[in-house]
Design a protein around this motif. Structure first.
Motif, PDB file in Angstrom:
ATOM      1  N   ILE B  85       3.923  13.512  -6.466  1.00  0.00           N
ATOM      2  CA  ILE B  85       2.608  13.568  -5.816  1.00  0.00           C
ATOM      3  C   ILE B  85       2.385  12.307  -4.972  1.00  0.00           C
ATOM      4  O   ILE B  85       2.014  12.370  -3.798  1.00  0.00           O
ATOM      5  CB  ILE B  85       1.499  13.748  -6.866  1.00  0.00           C
ATOM      6  N   GLY B  86       2.649  11.158  -5.584  1.00  0.00           N
ATOM      7  CA  GLY B  86       2.493   9.907  -4.842  1.00  0.00           C
ATOM      8  C   GLY B  86       3.423   9.863  -3.641  1.00  0.00           C
ATOM      9  O   GLY B  86       3.048   9.412  -2.563  1.00  0.00           O
ATOM     10  N   GLY B  87       4.643  10.344  -3.842  1.00  0.00           N
ATOM     11  CA  GLY B  87       5.625  10.312  -2.760  1.00  0.00           C
ATOM     12  C   GLY B  87       5.188  11.165  -1.580  1.00  0.00           C
ATOM     13  O   GLY B  87       5.304  10.743  -0.427  1.00  0.00           O
ATOM     14  N   ILE B  88       4.663  12.361  -1.871  1.00  0.00           N
ATOM     15  CA  ILE B  88       4.197  13.221  -0.776  1.00  0.00           C
ATOM     16  C   ILE B  88       3.048  12.540  -0.033  1.00  0.00           C
ATOM     17  O   ILE B  88       3.029  12.482   1.209  1.00  0.00           O
ATOM     18  CB  ILE B  88       3.726  14.600  -1.326  1.00  0.00           C
ATOM     19  N   ALA B  89       2.099  11.967  -0.809  1.00  0.00           N
ATOM     20  CA  ALA B  89       0.948  11.314  -0.175  1.00  0.00           C
ATOM     21  C   ALA B  89       1.403  10.166   0.729  1.00  0.00           C
ATOM     22  O   ALA B  89       0.992  10.052   1.884  1.00  0.00           O
ATOM     23  CB  ALA B  89      -0.018  10.815  -1.244  1.00  0.00           C
ATOM     24  N   ILE B  90       2.275   9.314   0.195  1.00  0.00           N
ATOM     25  CA  ILE B  90       2.702   8.154   0.986  1.00  0.00           C
ATOM     26  C   ILE B  90       3.546   8.597   2.176  1.00  0.00           C
ATOM     27  O   ILE B  90       3.433   8.048   3.275  1.00  0.00           O
ATOM     28  CB  ILE B  90       3.481   7.158   0.103  1.00  0.00           C
ATOM     29  N   ALA B  91       4.377   9.611   1.959  1.00  0.00           N
ATOM     30  CA  ALA B  91       5.208  10.094   3.068  1.00  0.00           C
ATOM     31  C   ALA B  91       4.336  10.640   4.192  1.00  0.00           C
ATOM     32  O   ALA B  91       4.582  10.370   5.372  1.00  0.00           O
ATOM     33  CB  ALA B  91       6.178  11.166   2.570  1.00  0.00           C
ATOM     34  N   LEU B  92       3.283  11.380   3.821  1.00  0.00           N
ATOM     35  CA  LEU B  92       2.371  11.901   4.845  1.00  0.00           C
ATOM     36  C   LEU B  92       1.723  10.753   5.610  1.00  0.00           C
ATOM     37  O   LEU B  92       1.564  10.805   6.827  1.00  0.00           O
ATOM     38  CB  LEU B  92       1.284  12.768   4.195  1.00  0.00           C
ATOM     39  N   LEU B  93       1.381   9.693   4.870  1.00  0.00           N
ATOM     40  CA  LEU B  93       0.753   8.525   5.497  1.00  0.00           C
ATOM     41  C   LEU B  93       1.736   7.849   6.460  1.00  0.00           C
ATOM     42  O   LEU B  93       1.382   7.498   7.589  1.00  0.00           O
ATOM     43  CB  LEU B  93       0.308   7.551   4.399  1.00  0.00           C
ATOM     44  N   LEU B  94       2.951   7.665   6.014  1.00  0.00           N
ATOM     45  CA  LEU B  94       3.939   6.956   6.844  1.00  0.00           C
ATOM     46  C   LEU B  94       4.408   7.803   8.023  1.00  0.00           C
ATOM     47  O   LEU B  94       4.992   7.272   8.965  1.00  0.00           O
ATOM     48  CB  LEU B  94       5.163   6.558   6.000  1.00  0.00           C
ATOM     49  N   ASP B  95       4.166   9.108   7.937  1.00  0.00           N
ATOM     50  CA  ASP B  95       4.579   9.977   9.035  1.00  0.00           C
ATOM     51  C   ASP B  95       3.614   9.840  10.219  1.00  0.00           C
ATOM     52  O   ASP B  95       3.894  10.300  11.315  1.00  0.00           O
ATOM     53  CB  ASP B  95       4.632  11.435   8.549  1.00  0.00           C
ATOM     54  N   GLN B  96       2.456   9.197   9.978  1.00  0.00           N
ATOM     55  CA  GLN B  96       1.516   8.953  11.068  1.00  0.00           C
ATOM     56  C   GLN B  96       2.036   7.792  11.914  1.00  0.00           C
ATOM     57  O   GLN B  96       2.822   6.989  11.451  1.00  0.00           O
ATOM     58  CB  GLN B  96       0.129   8.560  10.504  1.00  0.00           C
ATOM     59  N   PRO B  97       1.570   7.721  13.155  1.00  0.00           N
ATOM     60  CA  PRO B  97       1.926   6.541  13.939  1.00  0.00           C
ATOM     61  C   PRO B  97       1.182   5.332  13.405  1.00  0.00           C
ATOM     62  O   PRO B  97      -0.041   5.356  13.307  1.00  0.00           O
ATOM     63  CB  PRO B  97       1.443   6.910  15.352  1.00  0.00           C
ATOM     64  N   ILE B  98       1.898   4.301  12.988  1.00  0.00           N
ATOM     65  CA  ILE B  98       1.229   3.099  12.483  1.00  0.00           C
ATOM     66  C   ILE B  98       1.910   1.862  13.044  1.00  0.00           C
ATOM     67  O   ILE B  98       3.063   1.904  13.463  1.00  0.00           O
ATOM     68  CB  ILE B  98       1.252   3.015  10.929  1.00  0.00           C
ATOM     69  N   PHE B  99       1.172   0.775  13.060  1.00  0.00           N
ATOM     70  CA  PHE B  99       1.742  -0.500  13.502  1.00  0.00           C
ATOM     71  C   PHE B  99       2.611  -1.074  12.399  1.00  0.00           C
ATOM     72  O   PHE B  99       2.230  -1.066  11.229  1.00  0.00           O
ATOM     73  CB  PHE B  99       0.622  -1.488  13.850  1.00  0.00           C
ATOM     74  N   GLY B 100       3.754  -1.571  12.731  1.00  0.00           N
ATOM     75  CA  GLY B 100       4.621  -2.227  11.750  1.00  0.00           C
ATOM     76  C   GLY B 100       5.280  -1.248  10.798  1.00  0.00           C
ATOM     77  O   GLY B 100       5.507  -1.567   9.632  1.00  0.00           O
ATOM     78  N   GLN B 101       5.594  -0.058  11.289  1.00  0.00           N
ATOM     79  CA  GLN B 101       6.216   0.972  10.453  1.00  0.00           C
ATOM     80  C   GLN B 101       7.456   0.459   9.722  1.00  0.00           C
ATOM     81  O   GLN B 101       7.641   0.710   8.535  1.00  0.00           O
ATOM     82  CB  GLN B 101       6.602   2.153  11.327  1.00  0.00           C
TER      83      GLN B 101
END
Lengths: 334, 290, 274
Positions: B85-101
Motif C-alpha cells: 500500500i505504501g509502495g503504491i502511494a509513494i510510487a504514484l507520488l514519484l510518478d508526478q513531475p517533481i523537483f529533485g526527482q
C-alpha cells in the motif's frame, strides 16, 4: 563465381517437416528472390544455404563444391539480416571492417576497402558513428557494406527491408538492384512482399509450406502461374477467382481473372456489379464490387473512370487473359 | 545457433552450475530429513537413535510452535500490507513531475541497502528506544509517556523495521511498472471522461497487477526467513512473543542443541516455503513465455 | 491532469515527495548525525546538529578493529560474487543462446533452490562446516554465499544475455569469426554491461546477507553483519560509536546501491519488471 545447387535439401525441426525436399539451381550472377507467406520456409532455406542451420538431408553445392558440412564462414557467402545485426559497440568503420579483420587482412588493405565500400554506399561521413546514431536506411547500408567488402560469391538477404518505412523501402529496393547491376554477384533475397519479388528478381522462387510452387521470371509467373497459390500470390491487387457456372462454361473448376484484365463499362458487359468501395489512387482506381451471382470482385480501371460507392458497373473479362484451374488447383494449359 | 556442435557445448557449459545446485539442494535437505527422525542432541552426540515422528510430535505439541507460525504469518502479512500500500502511494507520488526527482529516489531507495543488523540497531536505539529514541523525544515533547516498543509491542516493532527495509524495494518496482504505463492509454481514459480515481481503479491498478504480484512473492521469500532483525532487537522475546519459525528453529538447534527437533522444524519450514514457491514459480514462469 | 502541468501542481507534489523521502531516509540521516556527536550529546535528546567530532570513528577502529570485519565483508562479498559469475556465465550463456525445450524448467528449478528456507538446512550445514573446519573461515562463507546467490546470478545474466540478438552472433559467424573471436570481439563487449550490473547487485546482496554470515562466523572471518550484530546487547551507552560503526558498515554499499538502482528492479524481479 557464385552458382548454388540444392539437391534434395530437407529440414526437420523435431516433428515438423519445415522443408520436405527441395531441388533448386541458382546460376552465377542471378538475382533470385524466395517469396512466400510467413512460415513457408523461405528464411529457413536461406539459413540452410548460409550454414546457420544444419540440413536434415540432401546436399548443398556452391560452385560445384559440396559445402553441406562446411562452417558458415567457409562458404564464401555474405548475409544481410532482417535486424541488420550490426555490432552495437563498434563504429560503422569497425563494423564494415570486421569480416576483413577476421580474415586477417592487412590494416592498410582493410582501410582501403572500407573507404571504397563507404563511398559506394554514401556512408563516408558516418564512418566514425555508432549504429545507434544512424537512421534505419543508413544501418541497412552499413549491413550491406559489411557484406560487400568480403567480395562473397553470393549475397544472402533475409527480409532486409521489412523494418523500413514505405518510402525508404522503395529507395533501398532501387539501391539494391543498382548494386546487383554493378557487382553482378549472385544474390538470394528473401521476402514476403511480392512487390519486392516482382521488381527486383531475375528469378522468383515461390515457396509454400516448405515446397517450391513455381520457379520463373517475374513475368512468367505473372503470365502463367502454375497453380492457384502462385496465381493468388503474384500480382496486386490479387487475381479474382470465380467458381461455379462461369468457370464450368470455360471447362474449368476455377477461373481466374486479374483485376486489370476486366473491361469496364457503365452500360453493358458480361457481369453487373455494385461498387462497394472505390480506392482512387490517382492514375488507377481499384473498384471492389459485389457482382450478381458471383460475389466480390476487384477491378482495376483508369483513374478517370469515375465510379463511386453505390454505382452500377458492367465488366467483361478479357478471355485471352483468363486463367483456368482444375480440381487440384493446377493451371489448365492452352 | 542450432547446429549440433553448439548444442553439445551448451550442455557442457551448463553442467557446473546445475551440478553444484543439485548437490547444494539435495545433500543438506536429505540430511535435515534424516535428522528429523533422529533423537540427536549436540550435547550428547554419542547417543543418537531413531525416534520416528517424535520430533514432529514434539514440535507440534509445543505451544511455541503455533505461536511462531502465527508470528511468521503476522510478519509476512504485516510487512506486505505496509509495503504494497505504501509502495503504491509513494510510487504514484514519484510518478508526478517533481523537483529533485533523482535525489528523492535515492533517499527513498536507501533503506534497502542497509544491512539487516544495522537497520535493526538503528531502529532499536536511535528511533524506538524508550529513553533516548526519537519517538520517545517526540512523545515527551507533546507531554506523553514514552512507549517501550520492544517490550510492549515486540512483533509490531519488528514488522515496522522490516517494512522500512522493504518499502523502497516495493516502491521502486511499482514505480518502474507505473512508468511503463502507456501515456496514450491515460490520455484515452481522460478523453473517455475517467477521473483520477476511476483511472486508478480501472487503468493503473490492473497495469500494476503483475508488479504487485512480483513484489508480494519475492518479498515473501525473504520475509519468511526474517532473522537478524529479531536476533538484534528482541531476541525472540518477551517469551516467544516475537519468535518466528526461522528464529524458533535457530533457538532449538543452536541454543537448545536439539538437532532432531530443529530438523523437524526445518522440514516444516520447507513445506511452508514450497507452498509459497509454487505460486511464485507460476507467476514468474508465465513471464518467461512472453 | 492537463498536458501542461501547472507549477502549483508540481510544487505540491515536490513538497509531498520530499517529506516522504526525508521521513524514510531519516533513520539513516540521524545515524550519520549521531555518529558525529559525543557520547553525552548522543543521549541528550533530539538534536540535528552534532558537535562534529570524528572521535567515534577513530575509537571504533582502535578499540574494536573495524578494519578486520570490513575486509572480511569485502573479501567474502566480492569473492563469492566473482566465483558465482565464473560458474554462472557459461550456463546463462548456454541457456540464452542455445535454448532447448528444457531450458525453462532448468531455470525454474534453479530459482526454486533459492526458496529453500535457510533455517531448514542450518543444522546440516552447521555440522558439515564444523566437521570440515570451515566454521568462522572466509573460504567457508565465500562458498556459502556463492551457492546461495548462484541462482539469482544465473537468472540475472540470463535475462541480460537473452537481450543480445541471436542474429548478431550469426552475423559474426558469417563474417568468419571463430568461437573464440566471437566471444572476444562480439559477445563480451555486448555482455559487459549486464555482467557489470549483475556483479554490482550481487555484491550488495552478499554484503547484506545476515543469516549465514552471522551463524557461521564468530571472530576471525566475521564480516560487518556479524560485527554489528555483536553490538546488540549494549554494555553502557555507546550510541555515538555504534552509529559510527553502522555508518561505516553501510556507506560503501549505500553508494554502490545508488548507482545500481536501475538494475536493481530487473535484477531482483528476474526480468519480470523492467
Amino acid at each position: 563465381m557464385g552458382s548454388i545447387t540444392l539437391n534434395k535439401v530437407s529440414k526437420v525441426f523435431g516433428e515438423a517437416k519445415v522443408i520436405p525436399s527441395i531441388d533448386l539451381e541458382i546460376n552465377d550472377g542471378e538475382f533470385v528472390v524466395f517469396v512466400g507467406p510467413s512460415g513457408c520456409g523461405k528464411s529457413t532455406l536461406l539459413r540452410l544455404i548460409a550454414g546457420l542451420e544444419d540440413v536434415s538431408g540432401g546436399k548443398i553445392m556452391i560452385d560445384g563444391k559440396d559445402v553441406t558440412q562446411a562452417a558458415p564462414a567457409a562458404r564464401g557467402l555474405a548475409m544481410v539480416f532482417q535486424s541488420y545485426a550490426l555490432y552495437p559497440h563498434m563504429s560503422v568503420r569497425k563494423n564494415i571492417a570486421f569480416p576483413l579483420k577476421m580474415a586477417r587482412m592487412e590494416q592498410s588493405a582493410i582501410d582501403r576497402k572500407v573507404e571504397a565500400a563507404a563511398k559506394v554506399l554514401n556512408l563516408t561521413d558516418y564512418l566514425e558513428r555508432r549504429p545507434s546514431q544512424l537512421s534505419g536506411g543508413q544501418r541497412q547500408r552499413v549491413a550491406i557494406g559489411r557484406a560487400i567488402v568480403r567480395e562473397p560469391s553470393a549475397f544472402l538477404f533475409d527480409e532486409p527491408l521489412s523494418n523500413l518505412d514505405a518510402a525508404l523501402r522503395g529507395t533501398m529496393r532501387l539501391e539494391i538492384s543498382d548494386l546487383h547491376n554493378q557487382l553482378k554477384t549472385t544474390m538470394i533475397y528473401v521476402t514476403h512482399d511480392q512487390v519486392e519479388a516482382m521488381t527486383m528478381a531475375d528469378k522468383i522462387v515461390v515457396l509454400n509450406r516448405g515446397n517450391i510452387e513455381q520457379v520463373g521470371s517475374p513475368l512468367e509467373l505473372y503470365r502463367s502461374p502454375r497453380n492457384l497459390f502462385v496465381a493468388g500470390f503474384i500480382g496486386s491487387p490479387r487475381m479474382n477467382f470465380v467458381d461455379g457456372a462461369y468457370a464450368q462454361s470455360k471447362n474449368a473448376k476455377t477461373a481466374g481473372i486479374r483485376p486489370e484484365h476486366l473491361g469496364l463499362s457503365k452500360d453493358n458487359g458480361t457481369w453487373r456489379g455494385i461498387v462497394k468501395v472505390a480506392e482512387h489512387l490517382g492514375a488507377d482506381t481499384f473498384l471492389h464490387l459485389d457482382v450478381d451471382g458471383i460475389g466480390p470482385i476487384t477491378a482495376r480501371c483508369d483513374g478517370e473512370f469515375g465510379a463511386y460507392h453505390g454505382d452500377t458497373v458492367y465488366m467483361t473479362p478479357d478471355e485471352s487473359k483468363l486463367h483456368r484451374f482444375d480440381e487440384k488447383g493446377l493451371a489448365i494449359k492452352g | 545457433m542450432a547446429t549440433q556442435n553448439t548444442k553439445t557445448l551448451a550442455r557442457l557449459m551448463m553442467a557446473p552450475s546445475v551440478l553444484l545446485l543439485l548437490v547444494w539442494m539435495i545433500v543438506p535437505l536429505a540430511m535435515t530429513l534424516w535428522f528429523s527422525f533422529q533423537n540427536y542432541n549436540l550435547l550428547d552426540p554419542s547417543n543418537v537413535s531413531f525416534t520416528g515422528l517424535f520430533n514432529y510430535q514434539f514440535f507440534y505439541t509445543d505451544r511455541a510452535f503455533f505461536q511462531s507460525i502465527w508470528n511468521t504469518l503476522v510478519i509476512v502479512g504485516g510487512v506486505l500490507l505496509i509495503t504494497v500500500i505504501g509502495g503504491i502511494a509513494i510510487a504514484l507520488l514519484l510518478d508526478q513531475p517533481i523537483f529533485g526527482q533523482g535525489i528523492v529516489r535515492i533517499l527513498i531507495i536507501s533503506p534497502f541497502f542497509v544491512m539487516p543488523p544495522v537497520a535493526a540497531l538503528i531502529w532499536k536505539n536511535m528511533i524506538m528506544h524508550p529513553g533516548y529514541g526519537v519517538l520517545a523525544d517526540i512523545n515527551k515533547f507533546f507531554g506523553f509517556q514514552p512507549v517501550d516498543w520492544f517490550a510492549r509491542y515486540p512483533l509490531f516493532s519488528i514488522v515496522l523495521i522490516v517494512a522500512w527495509q522493504w518499502l523502497p524495494f516495493a516502491t521502486l518496482i511499482l514505480l518502474t511498472a507505473l512508468q511503463s504505463l502507456d501515456g496514450e492509454q491515460k490520455e484515452a481514459a481522460e478523453m473517455d471522461g475517467a477521473n483520477f480515481f476511476n483511472r486508478f481503479i480501472y487503468l493503473v491498478l490492473p497495469h500494476l497487477a503483475r508488479a504487485i504480484t512480483v513484489v508480494i512473492l519475492i518479498q515473501t521469500i525473504f520475509l519468511l526467513g526474517v532473522y537478524a532483525e529479531i536476533l538484534v532487537t528482541t531476541n525472540g522475546g518477551p517469551g516467544y512473543a516475537s519468535t518466528n519459525l526461522a528464529f524458533l528453529i535457530y533457538r532449538t538447534a543452536l541454543l537448545g542443541y536439539d538437532v532432531g527437533g530443529a530438523s523437524a522444524g526445518g522440514i516444516i519450514a520447507v513445506v511452508l516455503a514450497n507452498i509459497v514457491a509454487f505460486f511464485l514459480m507460476r507467476a514468474v514462469g508465465k513471464n518467461l513465455d512472453r | 491532469m492537463a498536458r501542461s502541468v501547472t507549477t502549483r501542481h508540481k510544487v505540491t507534489a515536490t513538497i509531498a515527495a520530499w517529506i516522504v523521502a526525508l521521513i524514510i531516509f531519516f533513520p539513516i540521516l540521524y545515524t550519520i548525525i549521531t555518529s558525529l556527536k559525543t557520547e553525552p550529546e548522543a543521549i541528550a535528546g533530539f538534536s540535528l546538529i552534532p558537535s562534529g567530532t570524528f572521535e567515534n570513528y577513530i575509537t571504533v577502529q582502535t578499540q574494536r578493529d573495524y578494519f578486520k570485519p570490513f575486509m572480511n565483508s569485502v573479501v567474502i562479498s566480492v569473492g563469492s560474487t566473482i566465483l558465482a559469475l565464473i560458474i554462472a556465465i557459461p550456463s546463462a550463456w548456454a541457456m540464452a543462446f542455445s535454448p532447448t525445450r528444457r531450458t525453462k524448467d532448468v531455470l525454474m528449478w534453479m530459482l526454486s533452490t533459492k526458496m529453500m528456507p535457510a533455517v531448514a538446512v542450518l543444522v546440516p550445514i552447521y555440522l558439515m562446516f564444523r566437521d570440515f573446519g570451515l566454521l568462522d573461515s572466509r573460504i567457508g562463507l565465500t562458498v556459502m554465499l556463492t551457492l546461495i546467490n548462484l541462482p539469482i546470478v544465473v537468472w540475472m545474466l540470463y535475462t541480460y544475455f537473452r537481450e543480445i540478438p541471436g542474429e548478431i552472433l550469426e552475423a559474426a559467424r558469417m563474417d568468419g569469426a571463430g568461437l573464440w573471436q566471437e566471444i572476444v570481439y562480439v559477445l563480451t563487449p555486448m555482455a559487459v554491461p549486464g555482467i557489470a550490473s549483475t556483479l554490482l547487485l550481487n555484491i550488495i546482496l552478499a554484503w547484506n546477507e545476515a543469516f549465514w554470515t552471522i551463524r557461521l562466523s564468530t571472530t576471525n572471518a566475521a564480516p560487518l553483519t556479524a560485527f554489528i550484530a555483536s553490538f546488540s546487547s549494549p554494555q553502557g551507552l555507546f550510541w555515538a560509536k555504534l552509529s559510527a560503526a553502522s555508518t561505516m558498515a553501510i556507506a560503501p554499499i549505500l553508494i554502490l546501491g545508488w548507482f545500481s538502482q536501475k538494475q536493481l528492479v530487473r535484477g531482483l524481479t528476474f526480468g519480470a519488471v523492467k
